[in-house]
Design a protein around this motif. Structure first.
Motif, mmCIF file in Angstrom:
data_model
loop_
_atom_site.group_PDB
_atom_site.id
_atom_site.type_symbol
_atom_site.label_atom_id
_atom_site.label_comp_id
_atom_site.label_asym_id
_atom_site.label_seq_id
_atom_site.Cartn_x
_atom_site.Cartn_y
_atom_site.Cartn_z
ATOM 1 N N PHE A 22 0.404 -0.961 0.129
ATOM 2 C CA PHE A 22 0.262 0.405 -0.128
ATOM 3 C C PHE A 22 0.974 1.188 0.014
ATOM 4 N N LYS A 23 1.782 1.653 1.140
ATOM 5 C CA LYS A 23 2.782 2.612 0.784
ATOM 6 C C LYS A 23 3.553 2.837 -0.160
ATOM 7 N N VAL A 24 4.520 1.578 -1.254
ATOM 8 C CA VAL A 24 4.281 1.870 -2.167
ATOM 9 C C VAL A 24 4.211 2.090 -3.061
ATOM 10 N N ASN A 25 2.945 1.823 -3.095
ATOM 11 C CA ASN A 25 2.002 2.488 -4.783
ATOM 12 C C ASN A 25 1.937 3.841 -4.582
ATOM 13 N N LYS A 26 1.425 3.741 -3.194
ATOM 14 C CA LYS A 26 1.455 5.626 -2.397
ATOM 15 C C LYS A 26 1.971 5.700 -3.362
ATOM 16 N N SER A 27 3.669 6.341 -2.522
ATOM 17 C CA SER A 27 4.889 6.893 -3.062
ATOM 18 C C SER A 27 4.704 6.447 -5.036
ATOM 19 N N LEU A 28 4.898 5.986 -5.420
ATOM 20 C CA LEU A 28 4.531 5.813 -6.410
ATOM 21 C C LEU A 28 3.887 6.779 -7.531
ATOM 22 N N LYS A 29 2.136 6.491 -7.270
ATOM 23 C CA LYS A 29 1.601 7.519 -7.772
ATOM 24 C C LYS A 29 2.971 8.554 -7.714
ATOM 25 N N THR A 30 2.822 9.468 -6.301
ATOM 26 C CA THR A 30 3.728 10.581 -6.779
ATOM 27 C C THR A 30 4.939 10.703 -7.514
ATOM 28 N N ILE A 31 5.618 9.718 -7.430
ATOM 29 C CA ILE A 31 7.062 9.637 -8.514
ATOM 30 C C ILE A 31 6.449 9.659 -9.631
ATOM 31 N N GLY A 32 5.010 9.112 -9.526
ATOM 32 C CA GLY A 32 4.721 9.100 -11.652
ATOM 33 C C GLY A 32 4.597 10.651 -11.684
ATOM 34 N N GLU A 33 3.539 10.856 -10.773
ATOM 35 C CA GLU A 33 4.111 12.404 -11.573
ATOM 36 C C GLU A 33 5.075 13.540 -11.247
ATOM 37 N N MET A 34 5.873 13.101 -10.945
ATOM 38 C CA MET A 34 7.800 13.861 -10.887
ATOM 39 C C MET A 34 7.564 13.347 -12.158
ATOM 40 N N VAL A 35 7.450 12.401 -12.305
ATOM 41 C CA VAL A 35 7.705 11.665 -14.231
ATOM 42 C C VAL A 35 7.719 12.525 -15.401
ATOM 43 N N LEU B 39 3.385 -1.445 -8.647
ATOM 44 C CA LEU B 39 4.009 -2.158 -8.607
ATOM 45 C C LEU B 39 3.638 -3.174 -9.918
ATOM 46 N N TYR B 40 1.921 -2.858 -10.064
ATOM 47 C CA TYR B 40 1.520 -3.657 -11.039
ATOM 48 C C TYR B 40 1.990 -2.766 -11.890
ATOM 49 N N VAL B 41 2.159 -2.016 -12.658
ATOM 50 C CA VAL B 41 2.491 -1.591 -13.177
ATOM 51 C C VAL B 41 4.111 -1.893 -14.557
ATOM 52 N N ALA B 42 4.958 -1.701 -13.297
ATOM 53 C CA ALA B 42 6.150 -1.986 -13.700
ATOM 54 C C ALA B 42 6.816 -3.744 -14.640
ATOM 55 N N ARG B 43 5.506 -4.465 -14.611
ATOM 56 C CA ARG B 43 5.235 -5.926 -14.842
ATOM 57 C C ARG B 43 4.589 -5.636 -16.034
ATOM 58 N N HIS B 44 3.341 -5.148 -15.914
ATOM 59 C CA HIS B 44 2.935 -4.405 -17.298
ATOM 60 C C HIS B 44 4.378 -4.760 -18.578
ATOM 61 N N SER B 45 4.694 -3.585 -17.705
ATOM 62 C CA SER B 45 5.567 -2.376 -18.277
ATOM 63 C C SER B 45 6.876 -3.156 -19.463
ATOM 64 N N TRP B 46 7.528 -4.647 -18.260
ATOM 65 C CA TRP B 46 8.450 -5.324 -18.942
ATOM 66 C C TRP B 46 7.194 -6.201 -19.653
ATOM 67 N N ALA B 47 6.336 -6.790 -19.675
ATOM 68 C CA ALA B 47 5.880 -6.998 -20.480
ATOM 69 C C ALA B 47 6.099 -6.952 -22.014
#
Length: 189
Positions: free
Chosen positions: A121-134, A142-150
C-alpha cells in the motif's frame, strides 16, 4: 453481475518513462527512493510481482541466479542476477532483515503477510507521486512495472511464449491479457 470479458486498461509505461524513473534524483534512503527501487527491481526481474519480491530469501540468490517460487501459481522460476538488481541491493544493506533479500519485511516478530500488505500500500502510494514527478500519463504502481516489462519485451520482438515464461504465467493466454492492453496507437506505431 457482469460475467463477460472487458478490455484491460493500459497499465504499461514506455522505455523512456523507465529511463526517467532511473534518472530521477531522490534523496537517498528515503521511502520514495525505496519505492522507485522496488519498481525498478520488479522491472529488471522480468516483472516479478511484489508478493514474490517481498518473500525473496537471501538464500534464493545462488551463483548469479535468483531462484524463487511464485506465490500465486507455485511455479519455480529462475532469473539471471543482473548488475542493476545488485546496485539496488547495495543501496539497501541487509542489516535489519537477515532472512529476506529486499527491505520489505523487516520487523521480526510481526506477521510477515501483514508487513507485506502494508508495504505494498505504502509503495504504491509513493509511486503515484513519483509518477507525477516524471510526468507519467499512467499512475505508477508495482503492477505497472510488471505490465511494462511485458509490453517492452513484446515491442523488442520477444516471443509471447518467452514473455509468458519470464512472468511465471501458467499459460500464454494470461500473458495475452497483459499484452492485450496495448492501445491501437501503439499497434499502428
Amino acid at each position: 453481475v457482469y460475467t463477460g470479458q472487458r478490455q484491460t486498461e493500459k497499465r504499461a509505461v514506455s522505455e523512456s518513462d523507465i529511463a526517467s524513473l532511473k534518472k530521477l534524483s531522490l534523496k537517498p534512503h528515503t521511502f520514495a527512493c525505496l519505492a522507485r527501487d522496488l519498481f525498478l527491481f520488479s522491472f529488471y526481474a522480468l516483472g516479478m510481482p511484489f508478493v514474490d519480491m517481498a518473500f525473496l530469501k537471501v538464500t534464493d540468490l545462488k551463483n548469479g541466479i535468483l531462484f524463487y517460487k511464485r506465490k500465486k501459481t507455485g511455479q519455480n522460476l529462475s532469473i539471471k542476477w543482473e548488475q542493476p538488481m545488485q546496485r539496488i541491493l547495495n543501496r539497501w544493506p541487509n542489516d535489519t532483515r537477515p532472512e529476506y533479500l529486499l527491505p520489505i519485511i523487516v520487523k521480526t516478530g510481526v506477521d510477515d503477510v501483514r508487513q507485506y500488505r502494508t508495504e505494498l500500500f505504502k509503495v504504491n502510494k509513493s509511486l503515484k507521486t513519483i509518477g507525477e514527478m516524471v510526468g507519467s500519463e499512467i499512475p505508477l504502481t508495482l503492477y505497472v512495472a510488471r505490465h511494462s516489462w511485458a509490453t517492452i519485451a513484446k515491442d523488442k520482438g520477444v516471443p509471447v511464449h518467452i514473455i509468458s515464461e519470464g512472468m511465471g504465467h501458467t499459460s500464454e493466454r494470461m500473458t495475452m491479457v497483459y499484452l492485450g492492453s496495448i492501445g491501437q496507437g501503439q499497434i499502428d506505431k
